[in-house]
Structures are given as C-alpha cells and as structure tokens.
Design a protein around this motif. Structure first.
Motif, PDB file in Angstrom:
ATOM      1  N   LYS A   1       9.338   3.582  -6.279  1.00 39.68           N
ATOM      2  CA  LYS A   1       8.773   4.396  -7.351  1.00 39.68           C
ATOM      3  C   LYS A   1       8.613   3.516  -8.578  1.00 39.68           C
ATOM      4  CE  LYS A   1       7.951   8.576  -9.111  1.00 39.68           C
ATOM      5  NZ  LYS A   1       6.725   9.225  -8.800  1.00 39.68           N
ATOM      6  N   ILE A   2       7.433   3.545  -9.170  1.00 40.69           N
ATOM      7  CA  ILE A   2       7.155   2.738 -10.349  1.00 40.69           C
ATOM      8  C   ILE A   2       6.693   3.661 -11.461  1.00 40.69           C
ATOM      9  CG2 ILE A   2       5.736   0.906 -11.354  1.00 40.69           C
ATOM     10  CD1 ILE A   2       6.190   1.019  -7.654  1.00 40.69           C
ATOM     11  N   LYS A   3       7.275   3.474 -12.633  1.00 44.96           N
ATOM     12  CA  LYS A   3       6.869   4.208 -13.830  1.00 44.96           C
ATOM     13  C   LYS A   3       6.747   3.209 -14.971  1.00 44.96           C
ATOM     14  CE  LYS A   3       8.629   8.729 -12.748  1.00 44.96           C
ATOM     15  NZ  LYS A   3       8.681   9.998 -13.403  1.00 44.96           N
ATOM     16  N   SER A   4       6.046   3.635 -16.026  1.00 50.64           N
ATOM     17  CA  SER A   4       5.984   2.817 -17.239  1.00 50.64           C
ATOM     18  C   SER A   4       5.754   3.731 -18.426  1.00 50.64           C
ATOM     19  CB  SER A   4       4.865   1.771 -17.149  1.00 50.64           C
ATOM     20  OG  SER A   4       3.600   2.370 -17.317  1.00 50.64           O
ATOM     21  N   SER A   5       6.088   3.242 -19.600  1.00 48.87           N
ATOM     22  CA  SER A   5       5.888   4.031 -20.810  1.00 48.87           C
ATOM     23  C   SER A   5       4.410   4.234 -21.109  1.00 48.87           C
ATOM     24  CB  SER A   5       6.582   3.363 -22.003  1.00 48.87           C
ATOM     25  OG  SER A   5       6.028   2.088 -22.230  1.00 48.87           O
ATOM     26  N   SER A   6       3.546   3.416 -20.506  1.00 49.45           N
ATOM     27  CA  SER A   6       2.105   3.569 -20.714  1.00 49.45           C
ATOM     28  C   SER A   6       1.473   4.605 -19.784  1.00 49.45           C
ATOM     29  CB  SER A   6       1.398   2.222 -20.560  1.00 49.45           C
ATOM     30  OG  SER A   6       1.609   1.694 -19.276  1.00 49.45           O
ATOM     31  N   GLY A   7       2.271   5.194 -18.864  1.00 49.36           N
ATOM     32  CA  GLY A   7       1.753   6.271 -18.028  1.00 49.36           C
ATOM     33  C   GLY A   7       1.744   6.042 -16.534  1.00 49.36           C
ATOM     34  N   THR A   8       2.211   4.913 -16.073  1.00 49.32           N
ATOM     35  CA  THR A   8       2.276   4.684 -14.631  1.00 49.32           C
ATOM     36  C   THR A   8       3.269   5.655 -14.000  1.00 49.32           C
ATOM     37  OG1 THR A   8       1.683   2.353 -14.761  1.00 49.32           O
ATOM     38  CG2 THR A   8       2.966   3.025 -12.836  1.00 49.32           C
ATOM     39  N   ASP A   9       2.852   6.252 -12.904  1.00 44.96           N
ATOM     40  CA  ASP A   9       3.711   7.110 -12.076  1.00 44.96           C
ATOM     41  C   ASP A   9       3.207   6.944 -10.651  1.00 44.96           C
ATOM     42  OD1 ASP A   9       5.459   8.911 -11.019  1.00 44.96           O
ATOM     43  OD2 ASP A   9       4.688  10.648 -12.113  1.00 44.96           O
ATOM     44  N   LEU A  10       3.758   5.978  -9.951  1.00 43.21           N
ATOM     45  CA  LEU A  10       3.219   5.507  -8.685  1.00 43.21           C
ATOM     46  C   LEU A  10       4.294   5.489  -7.613  1.00 43.21           C
ATOM     47  CD1 LEU A  10       0.410   4.192  -7.860  1.00 43.21           C
ATOM     48  CD2 LEU A  10       1.519   1.999  -8.229  1.00 43.21           C
ATOM     49  N   LEU A  11       3.933   5.884  -6.422  1.00 45.71           N
ATOM     50  CA  LEU A  11       4.817   5.794  -5.271  1.00 45.71           C
ATOM     51  C   LEU A  11       4.214   4.800  -4.289  1.00 45.71           C
ATOM     52  CD1 LEU A  11       7.376   6.818  -3.900  1.00 45.71           C
ATOM     53  CD2 LEU A  11       5.999   8.611  -2.850  1.00 45.71           C
ATOM     54  N   VAL A  12       4.978   3.785  -3.958  1.00 43.38           N
ATOM     55  CA  VAL A  12       4.533   2.751  -3.016  1.00 43.38           C
ATOM     56  C   VAL A  12       5.431   2.814  -1.799  1.00 43.38           C
ATOM     57  CG1 VAL A  12       4.247   0.272  -2.637  1.00 43.38           C
ATOM     58  CG2 VAL A  12       3.715   1.266  -4.885  1.00 43.38           C
ATOM     59  N   ARG A  13       4.810   2.930  -0.635  1.00 41.69           N
ATOM     60  CA  ARG A  13       5.559   2.901   0.617  1.00 41.69           C
ATOM     61  C   ARG A  13       5.296   1.554   1.272  1.00 41.69           C
ATOM     62  NH1 ARG A  13       4.128   3.329   5.594  1.00 41.69           N
ATOM     63  NH2 ARG A  13       2.110   4.250   5.134  1.00 41.69           N
ATOM     64  N   CYS A  14       6.353   0.829   1.544  1.00 47.02           N
ATOM     65  CA  CYS A  14       6.209  -0.467   2.202  1.00 47.02           C
ATOM     66  C   CYS A  14       6.004  -0.268   3.692  1.00 47.02           C
ATOM     67  CB  CYS A  14       7.438  -1.337   1.938  1.00 47.02           C
ATOM     68  SG  CYS A  14       7.576  -1.812   0.220  1.00 47.02           S
ATOM     69  N   GLU A  15       5.340  -1.212   4.301  1.00 50.88           N
ATOM     70  CA  GLU A  15       5.075  -1.202   5.738  1.00 50.88           C
ATOM     71  C   GLU A  15       6.063  -2.159   6.396  1.00 50.88           C
ATOM     72  OE1 GLU A  15       3.881  -0.098   9.096  1.00 50.88           O
ATOM     73  OE2 GLU A  15       2.605   0.661   7.471  1.00 50.88           O
ATOM     74  N   ALA A  16       6.883  -1.657   7.300  1.00 50.63           N
ATOM     75  CA  ALA A  16       7.944  -2.453   7.918  1.00 50.63           C
ATOM     76  C   ALA A  16       7.421  -3.716   8.612  1.00 50.63           C
ATOM     77  CB  ALA A  16       8.738  -1.608   8.903  1.00 50.63           C
ATOM     78  N   ARG A  17       6.235  -3.649   9.185  1.00 46.66           N
ATOM     79  CA  ARG A  17       5.730  -4.823   9.914  1.00 46.66           C
ATOM     80  C   ARG A  17       5.092  -5.868   8.990  1.00 46.66           C
ATOM     81  NH1 ARG A  17       1.725  -0.903  11.370  1.00 46.66           N
ATOM     82  NH2 ARG A  17      -0.273  -1.507  10.495  1.00 46.66           N
ATOM     83  N   HIS A  18       4.928  -5.534   7.711  1.00 40.45           N
ATOM     84  CA  HIS A  18       4.347  -6.494   6.769  1.00 40.45           C
ATOM     85  C   HIS A  18       5.447  -7.331   6.128  1.00 40.45           C
ATOM     86  CE1 HIS A  18       0.542  -3.820   6.131  1.00 40.45           C
ATOM     87  NE2 HIS A  18       0.612  -4.352   7.337  1.00 40.45           N
ATOM     88  N   ARG A  19       5.224  -8.632   6.133  1.00 36.75           N
ATOM     89  CA  ARG A  19       6.191  -9.564   5.567  1.00 36.75           C
ATOM     90  C   ARG A  19       6.042  -9.658   4.044  1.00 36.75           C
ATOM     91  NH1 ARG A  19       4.083 -11.810  10.121  1.00 36.75           N
ATOM     92  NH2 ARG A  19       2.524 -12.980   8.947  1.00 36.75           N
ATOM     93  N   TRP A  20       7.162  -9.909   3.374  1.00 35.43           N
ATOM     94  CA  TRP A  20       7.164 -10.227   1.961  1.00 35.43           C
ATOM     95  C   TRP A  20       7.017 -11.738   1.838  1.00 35.43           C
ATOM     96  CZ3 TRP A  20       7.311  -7.032  -2.271  1.00 35.43           C
ATOM     97  CH2 TRP A  20       7.524  -5.687  -2.004  1.00 35.43           C
ATOM     98  N   VAL A  21       6.214 -12.194   0.890  1.00 39.15           N
ATOM     99  CA  VAL A  21       5.979 -13.613   0.682  1.00 39.15           C
ATOM    100  C   VAL A  21       6.493 -13.980  -0.710  1.00 39.15           C
ATOM    101  CG1 VAL A  21       4.244 -15.433   0.639  1.00 39.15           C
ATOM    102  CG2 VAL A  21       3.903 -13.429   2.107  1.00 39.15           C
ATOM    103  N   GLU A  22       7.307 -15.020  -0.758  1.00 43.46           N
ATOM    104  CA  GLU A  22       7.888 -15.455  -2.026  1.00 43.46           C
ATOM    105  C   GLU A  22       7.169 -16.708  -2.519  1.00 43.46           C
ATOM    106  OE1 GLU A  22      11.825 -17.512  -3.860  1.00 43.46           O
ATOM    107  OE2 GLU A  22      11.458 -17.534  -1.717  1.00 43.46           O
TER     108      GLU A  22
END
Length: 183
Positions: A1-22
């Motif tokens: 869940k992402i929020k911000s004082s500027s009005g962001t109200d977002l729900l992000v669902r990650c996909e288990a098969r997708h890798r995170w890249v650093e």
C-alpha cells in the motif's frame, strides 16, 4: 500500500514469479549502469488506485524530462492499466496520452521501484537520477523481462517519480515521508 501527502492512494500486488532486481552501484565487467545507483525494481502483478507523480517524469527518448514539483500529475489505475491522467500541464498530459495510444502495452504499469539511495534528499529533474530517491516510483511500458521474469513488455517506457511516499508492506510500515523505517 502506497500513500502520499500529495494524494497517492495505491495498492500494488507483487507477482510471485517476478524477480526483484537490485541496482546498488556494483557494476560487473561488460555491463553498464546509471549512476548514482540505488533502486529495487520489479514488474508488478497488479496496480490499482491513484498515483500522484510530484517528482519528475521521463521517457526512453528523454522528451518528457522534467520536474513535476509545481505541476504534479494524477494517474488513475485499475488492473495495472492507466485509465486517466489529470493535472495542470495539459501539453504534457496530451503527449503522454498520445504516446500511450500509439505504443503497444504502454498503458500498462511495467515496473514499480523503491528508491534506495538514502544519500539523496530531493529530486533533481533527471529521471535516471530521481528514481533512486527513497520513495515509490513507477513506469509504464517496458518490464525488462530478461531480468524480472515478466511475460510481456513494451518497446518503450514512461517513468514517474514521487517524493515523500508512505509505504506499508503487507500491513507493516516500511517508509514514512520518504524515509525508510528499517535499515
């Protein structure tokens, strides 16, 4: 869940098969990287809600580069697809809408990222730098499938950044005001 004082109200669902890249700044022989470094990136499974881009915007051609601090863009998503964009800069909105209509898959959220360069304190107007600012950022289009494992991609991208994100990971506070709560 992402929020911000500027009005962001977002729900992000990650996909288990997708890798995170650093991207930490360690550059292997034969590769290239943008510096400064510091981001964690993946292709999301779903993105729904409102994202207010109040940092900067850029695209693959560099034609959308610039700060959004005085004229943020409000993007509405459902099912990972950009449904509506609003803001005061009508010329930029029209350019984005035209690009999204012309480029296959560009209306989809291709990447989400956490900026991890805690040495940064604000955006500078260059998308390649600003994506490293500690906050939540997203890009339409390209997914880097060879790295993330996504099964789709687009031939181009548009990236948006924001400042001061409030991030909860599975209900656990991770960031407040653009500052990580753990190290």
């Amino acid at each position: 869940k992402i929020k911000s004082s500027s009005g962001t109200d977002l729900l992000v669902r990650c996909e288990a098969r997708h890798r995170w890249v650093e991207y930490s700044g360690v550059i292997s022989p034969g590769t290239k990287a943008n510096l400064p470094a510091g981001e964690l990136v993946t292709c999301p499974g779903d993105v729904t809600g409102v994202y207010v881009a109040d940092g900067s915007i850029g695209d693959a051609d560099g034609t959308l580069a610039g700060l959004l601090t005085r004229s943020p863009l409000r993007l509405e998503f459902s099912g990972g697809i950009l449904r509506k964009i609003e803001g005061r800069d009508l010329a930029t909105i029209k350019r984005i809408e035209t690009m999204v209509r012309r480029v296959p898959q560009l209306e989809r959220v291709g990447l989400v990222s956490f900026g991890t360069n805690v040495g940064m304190s604000d955006v500078v107007g260059d998308i390649f730098t600003d994506q490293k600012l500690p906050s939540f950022h997203l890009s339409l289009g390209i997914t880097f499938p060879e790295k993330t494992g996504a099964r789709w991609t687009a031939p181009s991208w548009i990236a948006f950044t924001q400042v001061g994100s409030e991030i909860d990971l599975d209900g656990v506070p991770a960031m407040r005001g653009g500052r990580y709560l753990f190290s």
